[in-house]
Write a protein that holds these residues in place. Sequence first.
Motif, mmCIF file in Angstrom:
data_model
loop_
_atom_site.group_PDB
_atom_site.id
_atom_site.type_symbol
_atom_site.label_atom_id
_atom_site.label_comp_id
_atom_site.label_asym_id
_atom_site.label_seq_id
_atom_site.Cartn_x
_atom_site.Cartn_y
_atom_site.Cartn_z
ATOM 1 N N ALA A 1 0.820 -1.215 0.000
ATOM 2 C CA ALA A 1 0.000 0.000 0.000
ATOM 3 C C ALA A 1 0.850 1.260 0.000
ATOM 4 O O ALA A 1 0.438 2.294 -0.539
ATOM 5 C CB ALA A 1 -0.936 0.008 1.208
ATOM 6 N N ARG A 2 2.037 1.204 0.603
ATOM 7 C CA ARG A 2 2.903 2.376 0.616
ATOM 8 C C ARG A 2 3.312 2.769 -0.792
ATOM 9 O O ARG A 2 3.402 3.955 -1.136
ATOM 10 C CB ARG A 2 4.135 2.100 1.484
ATOM 11 C CG ARG A 2 3.830 1.870 2.947
ATOM 12 C CD ARG A 2 5.040 1.350 3.700
ATOM 13 N NE ARG A 2 5.439 0.022 3.225
ATOM 14 C CZ ARG A 2 6.422 -0.700 3.765
ATOM 15 N NH1 ARG A 2 7.124 -0.202 4.781
ATOM 16 N NH2 ARG A 2 6.720 -1.894 3.292
ATOM 17 N N VAL A 3 3.576 1.774 -1.616
ATOM 18 C CA VAL A 3 3.962 2.032 -3.006
ATOM 19 C C VAL A 3 2.784 2.625 -3.767
ATOM 20 O O VAL A 3 2.932 3.585 -4.544
ATOM 21 C CB VAL A 3 4.453 0.736 -3.678
ATOM 22 C CG1 VAL A 3 4.835 0.995 -5.131
ATOM 23 C CG2 VAL A 3 5.638 0.153 -2.906
ATOM 24 N N ARG A 4 1.598 2.060 -3.561
ATOM 25 C CA ARG A 4 0.414 2.575 -4.261
ATOM 26 C C ARG A 4 0.144 4.022 -3.881
ATOM 27 O O ARG A 4 -0.220 4.854 -4.733
ATOM 28 C CB ARG A 4 -0.802 1.701 -3.936
ATOM 29 C CG ARG A 4 -0.630 0.235 -4.314
ATOM 30 C CD ARG A 4 -1.944 -0.514 -4.352
ATOM 31 N NE ARG A 4 -2.652 -0.530 -3.085
ATOM 32 C CZ ARG A 4 -2.496 -1.442 -2.130
ATOM 33 N NH1 ARG A 4 -1.592 -2.403 -2.273
ATOM 34 N NH2 ARG A 4 -3.219 -1.415 -1.019
ATOM 35 N N LEU A 5 0.340 4.364 -2.612
ATOM 36 C CA LEU A 5 0.110 5.733 -2.154
ATOM 37 C C LEU A 5 1.078 6.699 -2.835
ATOM 38 O O LEU A 5 0.680 7.765 -3.342
ATOM 39 C CB LEU A 5 0.252 5.799 -0.636
ATOM 40 C CG LEU A 5 -0.169 7.089 0.076
ATOM 41 C CD1 LEU A 5 -0.559 6.786 1.521
ATOM 42 C CD2 LEU A 5 0.938 8.133 0.062
ATOM 43 N N ALA A 6 2.373 6.348 -2.850
ATOM 44 C CA ALA A 6 3.372 7.232 -3.464
ATOM 45 C C ALA A 6 3.138 7.359 -4.969
ATOM 46 O O ALA A 6 3.272 8.453 -5.541
ATOM 47 C CB ALA A 6 4.778 6.704 -3.176
ATOM 48 N N ALA A 7 2.797 6.252 -5.641
ATOM 49 C CA ALA A 7 2.539 6.307 -7.082
ATOM 50 C C ALA A 7 1.341 7.197 -7.389
ATOM 51 O O ALA A 7 1.331 7.941 -8.388
ATOM 52 C CB ALA A 7 2.314 4.897 -7.620
ATOM 53 N N LEU A 8 0.317 7.122 -6.546
ATOM 54 C CA LEU A 8 -0.845 8.002 -6.717
ATOM 55 C C LEU A 8 -0.423 9.466 -6.673
ATOM 56 O O LEU A 8 -0.847 10.277 -7.509
ATOM 57 C CB LEU A 8 -1.873 7.710 -5.623
ATOM 58 C CG LEU A 8 -3.026 8.711 -5.481
ATOM 59 C CD1 LEU A 8 -3.909 8.690 -6.719
ATOM 60 C CD2 LEU A 8 -3.850 8.405 -4.221
ATOM 61 N N GLU A 9 0.412 9.820 -5.710
ATOM 62 C CA GLU A 9 0.864 11.210 -5.595
ATOM 63 C C GLU A 9 1.658 11.642 -6.821
ATOM 64 O O GLU A 9 1.564 12.795 -7.268
ATOM 65 C CB GLU A 9 1.686 11.371 -4.325
ATOM 66 C CG GLU A 9 0.870 11.230 -3.051
ATOM 67 C CD GLU A 9 1.716 11.359 -1.803
ATOM 68 O OE1 GLU A 9 1.240 11.984 -0.835
ATOM 69 O OE2 GLU A 9 2.847 10.848 -1.785
ATOM 70 N N VAL A 10 2.469 10.738 -7.362
ATOM 71 C CA VAL A 10 3.227 11.058 -8.571
ATOM 72 C C VAL A 10 2.278 11.353 -9.727
ATOM 73 O O VAL A 10 2.434 12.347 -10.460
ATOM 74 C CB VAL A 10 4.179 9.903 -8.935
ATOM 75 C CG1 VAL A 10 4.813 10.134 -10.307
ATOM 76 C CG2 VAL A 10 5.279 9.758 -7.885
ATOM 77 N N LEU A 11 1.282 10.508 -9.918
ATOM 78 C CA LEU A 11 0.356 10.687 -11.036
ATOM 79 C C LEU A 11 -0.487 11.944 -10.872
ATOM 80 O O LEU A 11 -0.768 12.648 -11.850
ATOM 81 C CB LEU A 11 -0.540 9.454 -11.157
ATOM 82 C CG LEU A 11 0.177 8.201 -11.676
ATOM 83 C CD1 LEU A 11 -0.638 6.950 -11.400
ATOM 84 C CD2 LEU A 11 0.456 8.346 -13.179
ATOM 85 N N VAL A 12 -0.893 12.256 -9.653
ATOM 86 C CA VAL A 12 -1.666 13.480 -9.423
ATOM 87 C C VAL A 12 -0.810 14.702 -9.721
ATOM 88 O O VAL A 12 -1.289 15.689 -10.293
ATOM 89 C CB VAL A 12 -2.200 13.510 -7.980
ATOM 90 C CG1 VAL A 12 -2.760 14.890 -7.632
ATOM 91 C CG2 VAL A 12 -3.282 12.457 -7.804
#
Length: 520
Positions: A211-222
Amino acid sequence: MGALRVVSWLLGWALACLPGSLGAAWPGEAGDELPALRRLVRDPSPSARASAYRRLAGNASPEALGLLLQGLQDPHPYVRRASAGVLGTLDDARARQRLAAEVPRWRSELARLEACQAFALWLDPAGEAGLRAAARDPAPAVRCEALRWLADDPRPEAGELLRAATADRDGAVRAEAWAAWVPRGPAEAGTGLGPGHEVPPAQPALADADARVRLAALEVLVAQGGSAAAAAVVHALADPSWSVRRVAAGVAARVRSRVLLAPLVGALEDVRSCVVDAAGASLVALTGIPFDSEPGPWRTWLAQDGRDFDPAQAAEGAGARPAPPPVASRTQEARFLGLAVRSRHVAFVLDASGSMGALTRDGRTRWAAVVEELERCLAALQGAHVNLAVFHDRVEAALPRALPLDGVRRDALMRFVRAREPAGRTALYDGIAWGLSDPEVDSVVVLSDGAPSAGQWFTKTDLRAELARANRFRRARIDVVAAGVEDVARRWRDALEDVARDAGGTYVARAASAPAAAGR
């Protein structure tokens, strides 16, 4: 050259002396010039040991370097950081090169981790080589630390290491690598550009097992914006992790896309109040409509007037009004010393240091008043997942993790609290970090009456920075109740308020008189 050979020999001796150690003590020699510092670095107080190592700044002698290497493996992180900071000022180029070459062979993982700070401070080829080696260290914690420093390195080589680390076998390392591509300052805001300016494709990381990776990737895409950002938010609003859903609901207002309206309205029925609150605030910001967080009115609006509404066409910031408080009927609201506790997954972290034995104006001790208020609060949290810990010189937890609160468990928590008497110092960081360590807890309620004086971190700067790091991939809310606020130094009142603000929480100041309370 002779002096450098001595340095090399001493470093080699320190690395080889004991298994798992850099050398616990320096060999006593006649004519030793540093006897006072050698005694100080064995002082029981971490502050005293750190001060002793700082006095070695500017000293590149073999003896000084040996002591600093010892400091890198000190059991206390405050001391290790001080030692690394002094090594970061080392101005002997050849000694730097020797250190950078030797560090990967050090047995102590802690020392290899702390050496990353020195490498980053050198700002020379030796430091760059040291960080590159650390980014490939066998220990995930060392790789993570190297990536944190490389995140601020604009060189293409750093970008290559960060891109490679997004495929690391360890989830924490992958998360740190993706976090490096999230804009951190005004100059980067909205660009999504990180070191090397070639952001790797982040969409696949939204399906990462961690989940930590998914959270950081979300921030990158936003940060990159566009349709990919909107798609990422929609995907993340259905994520199994409450942390990811909460971040997605919160950042939706920045994306300003019509496709987010229906998923955000759906998020108003999330089981986590933190997700509901974030989704409601984003809907208000996107539409300018001051509805509360009840899904009914929003669904009606979406089916009627909202059918043709496009946030991207609305005036930027037109709906940037704060969301109203959530409807009380939706979430049973408990109160603790004037603080509203809405979460159903909460950890209480209570200061049980000696100062909590001070008398209030009504004749009770601060601790007795806290115990009485806690009992009332727990009575209103029936069925919620709750845990509790007290902190003084150390942290004592009532339960192994947050568990559903029934009458039996509530009585057990109260027996635990009543059996404690105020004593000792204030390990504030350790208490809050304990609350953040439970992945099911999304809200940490902290009660303290003073400045930290024990535990891992006890300076104002370290407290905020390390709590932010501990909460980086969790995003739990931290609420702070400051008890006996008139007895707390102004700078520490500000620090407690900052801790709450940093985590999106509420700060409540309580004077010694039990009835007096002011929320901020």
